[in-house]
Structure formats: structure tokens, C-alpha cells
Design an enzyme around this catalytic site. Structure first.
Site, short mmCIF file in Angstrom:
data_model
loop_
_atom_site.label_atom_id
_atom_site.label_comp_id
_atom_site.label_asym_id
_atom_site.label_seq_id
_atom_site.Cartn_x
_atom_site.Cartn_y
_atom_site.Cartn_z
N LYS A 6 -1.09 -1.09 -4.34
CA LYS A 6 -2.30 -0.33 -4.02
C LYS A 6 -1.95 1.14 -3.90
CE LYS A 6 -6.20 -0.02 -0.81
NZ LYS A 6 -6.81 -0.48 0.45
N TYR A 39 0.85 -1.19 0.00
CA TYR A 39 0.00 0.00 0.00
C TYR A 39 0.88 1.24 0.00
CZ TYR A 39 -4.38 2.51 1.15
OH TYR A 39 -5.50 3.31 1.12
#
Length: 304
Positions: free
Chosen positions: A170, A144
Site C-alpha cells: 500500500k 503500508y
């Protein structure tokens, strides 16, 4: 042993919408396993490609390591292989490694690697952080990129080259140039997940940059709307996407943007509004006011 190889997991995740369920708390702010199970059972009636337990929408940042393990084990047990379950790896490198190993032992199918706690770091340091977590288990890892761990294209390419179990990126930043650079450099070696709140707002333009799926917080309380919205995005039906944005998504963002932290709080308020309360948020977050919940309920009534 995980049911999904990293390659299989990547293929599965990019095939549909991603569920990021809230974590249910009782009034004393303890984990409410029974209500959490009921919530997962309800969401299981709708088609998604993966479930991310104890993520950002699930207030993973407010859970102890032991609580995270319990939430992940509950999700794995309740879902029972219907969709892959991904667990969080958070905090310092060593804590993230401990969580990664616990997730593998719990039967999770993959990991969402969150930014390290608090401190800023160089790109080289972030490469090492992600690599050490990737190498700690056999699970597929989605990293992420956001906050104090924004990964640039060269760093993403380095991590992907060093770690075959890194399967996804992400994006929690929304920088079009940087996302273009990353996809141009790394291409389809990774699958790409939209991770901005609220992801539906950015879904159509990011689709052109290789971001084929996203984390839907709205799926928690208006699951059919979220599925239909995703289908319109994938079909690149601009008229339908913008109709739904104007009908519900953008007005709900007007509520969300009033107070910091409402990105999570509004999801729990939405569940209250549809008669499926999930309990309060934990500090430092704050719940929506009663009048704001009523306002959200009226918005939901437009799409019911």
C-alpha cells in the site's frame, strides 16, 4: 482458521474498491459498537472487495490493543464472511506481532501492517520488522509504506522473497519514480493499493503503475459516488473521472486541507452531513467546525 488463503485474499482485494470504515465513538469517546454495526450493515449494501477495520480512517492510532481487538471482532461478526476483513498491526514489532496473532484468533482474513511507532529505521531494519510480523501468523499481509517506514524497491523485493504471506503493498507516498521502480522490480508478485488521502485524486495516474485499487474514505459517507468513481477509473474514463473530481472531490479537499488531521475528521463530518453521525474524533484530532460541516453538506447535495 481464515477463510481466505493469502493468494485468494490478494486476488479478492485487487478485484474492487476497498472500504476503510470509521470507528464510531459515543460522546464520551468510548467505542459505540451498536452504531458501528449499523454503519457496516449500510456499507454492506454496496459492492467492495474488502473491509479494513480500525485502519487510519478508523482512528486505529487512537485505539488501545483491547479496543482494536473489539473493533476487529465486531467487524468480523457483522460482515459474516460477505467480504474479507483485514485488521491492523501497529506500533513496535512486538506489539504488531501481538495484534497480528489477536487478529488471526478473532477470525480476520488478513493484516494491514502499519509503520512502526515514532522512530526512523534503515531499510534493513524495516525488512526485519515486516518479516517478523509476516512470520507470526498465516494471514496474508499488506504492508503500508508511508511516514517513517517508506519502503524502497529493493527492500520490497527482499520482503516478498522472504515472506510468501506478504500479498500487497500500500503506497502512502505518491512518489512516481519509486512506485515505478517497485513495480518494475516486483511486478505482479504483489497487489498494489493506493493509500494516499484522498486516494481518488491519484487513482487514475497510479492505475498505470499497477495500482489497481485504493482505500476509499469517501465510501463511508457517499458510497454510491465512490463506487461510480472507481468504475470510471477502472474504465479509464478520463472525462468522467475529472468531472467527478471537479464536482466533489477537489472542493472537499479544500476543506480537508485547512487543518492537519482533517483527513479523518472530514469523513466523520460527512457522515453527520448525510444524517448518519459517527460521533466525534478522538484527540489529538479535532472535529470540523459547524460552518465547515454545512459547507460539506452543500457539496454532498451536488451529487445526491
Amino acid at each position: 482458521m481464515t477463510e481466505y488463503s493469502p493468494t485468494d485474499l490478494a486476488t479478492q482485494l485487487k478485484s474492487g474498491l476497498l472500504s476503510f470504515p470509521v470507528t464510531h465513538f459515543a460522546e464520551d469517546l468510548e467505542f459505540d459498537e451498536g452504531e458501528y454495526r449499523k454503519h457496516l450493515a449500510w456499507l454492506a449494501e454496496y459492492p467492495v472487495a474488502g473491509l479494513f477495520a480500525a485502519g487510519g480512517t478508523g482512528e486505529g492510532f487512537s485505539l488501545t490493543l483491547e479496543e482494536t481487538d473489539r473493533v476487529v471482532r465486531t467487524a468480523v461478526d457483522e460482515v459474516a464472511g460477505a467480504v474479507p476483513v483485514l485488521a491492523p498491526a501497529t506500533g513496535s514489532t512486538r506489539n504488531a506481532i501481538a495484534q497480528a496473532k489477536a487478529a488471526e484468533a478473532a477470525g480476520a482474513d488478513g493484516l494491514l501492517l502499519m509503520p512502526p511507532y515514532l522512530t526512523e529505521a534503515s531499510q534493513a531494519g524495516l525488512v526485519e520488522h515486516v518479516s517478523q510480523v509476516c512470520q507470526a501468523t498465516n494471514l496474508g499481509v499488506v504492508v503500508y509504506s508511508r511516514a517513517n517506514a517508506v519502503l524502497h524497491d529493493k527492500a520490497v523485493a527482499q520482503i516478498a522473497d522472504r515472506n510468501p504471506t506478504l500479498i500487497g503493498f500500500k503506497d502512502g507516498v505518491g512518489n512516481i519514480e519509486q512506485m515505478t521502480r517497485t513495480y518494475a522490480r516486483v511486478g505482479d508478485r504483489l497487489m498494489y493499493v493506493g493509500g494516499l488521502p484522498t486516494a481518488e485524486t491519484f487513482a487514475l495516474p497510479l492505475l498505470q503503475l499497477g495500482v489497481s485499487t485504493y482505500s476509499s474514505a469517501l465510501f463511508n459517507f457517499v458510497p454510491q459516488f465512490a463506487i461510480d468513481f472507481y468504475d470510471a477509473v477502472i474504465a479509464q474514463d478520463r472525462v468522467e473521472v475529472y468531472r467527478r473530481l471537479n464536482e466533489f472531490v477537489l472542493p472537499s479537499l479544500d476543506i480537508r486541507d485547512r487543518t492537519q488531521g482533517y483527513a479523518v475528521s472530514i469523513v466523520k463530518a460527512g457522515l453527520t452531513a448525510v444524517g448518519r453521525p459517527s460521533g466525534p474524533v478522538r484527540p489529538p484530532l479535532t472535529d470540523l467546525r459547524e460552518d465547515e460541516v454545512a459547507e460539506l453538506r452543500n457539496l454532498i447535495g451536488r451529487i445526491a
